[in-house]
Design a protein around this motif. Structure first.
Motif, PDB file in Angstrom:
ATOM      1  N   ASN A  94      -4.718  -6.352   6.387  1.00  0.00           N
ATOM      2  CA  ASN A  94      -3.374  -6.113   5.856  1.00  0.00           C
ATOM      3  C   ASN A  94      -3.299  -6.454   4.376  1.00  0.00           C
ATOM      4  OD1 ASN A  94      -2.285  -5.172   8.246  1.00  0.00           O
ATOM      5  ND2 ASN A  94      -1.657  -7.191   8.920  1.00  0.00           N
ATOM      6  N   ASP A 133      -4.611  -3.517   2.467  1.00  0.00           N
ATOM      7  CA  ASP A 133      -4.058  -2.211   2.834  1.00  0.00           C
ATOM      8  C   ASP A 133      -3.459  -1.563   1.582  1.00  0.00           C
ATOM      9  OD1 ASP A 133      -2.481  -0.076   3.691  1.00  0.00           O
ATOM     10  OD2 ASP A 133      -1.829  -1.097   5.501  1.00  0.00           O
ATOM     11  N   LYS A 150       0.377  -0.900   1.727  1.00  0.00           N
ATOM     12  CA  LYS A 150       1.178  -2.113   1.594  1.00  0.00           C
ATOM     13  C   LYS A 150       1.130  -2.653   0.165  1.00  0.00           C
ATOM     14  CE  LYS A 150       1.095  -3.608   6.348  1.00  0.00           C
ATOM     15  NZ  LYS A 150       0.857  -4.677   7.287  1.00  0.00           N
TER      16      LYS A 150
END
Length: 73
Positions: free
Chosen positions: A46, A49, A52
């Motif tokens: 994450n 990412d 993001k």
């Protein structure tokens, strides 16, 4: 910087896989559970990412613009 060839990328990924596997095995040997290691891996994915990261940049830029506007008032 030169673009990497497919073969260069393949070698880098193989090296990274071996390094990451060794690190994760070390975490397990030190007593971390598989679930803790899995959650840690998800947080790393994450963190890197690109969608993001772009959304965070947009939010940050928007907040900066709001602060500049508020300071101008």
């Amino acid at each position: 910087m030169d673009l990497l060839s497919s073969e260069d990328k393949k070698e880098l990924f193989e090296d990274a896989y071996q390094d990451i596997s060794a690190i994760l095995a070390g975490l397990r040997d030190k007593g971390l559970s598989d679930m803790e290691i899995f959650d840690f891996g998800k947080s790393l994915i994450n963190h890197f990412d690109p969608v993001k990261m772009e959304n965070l940049k947009k939010d940050s830029d928007y907040q900066d613009a709001l602060f500049r506007e508020a300071n101008d008032l």
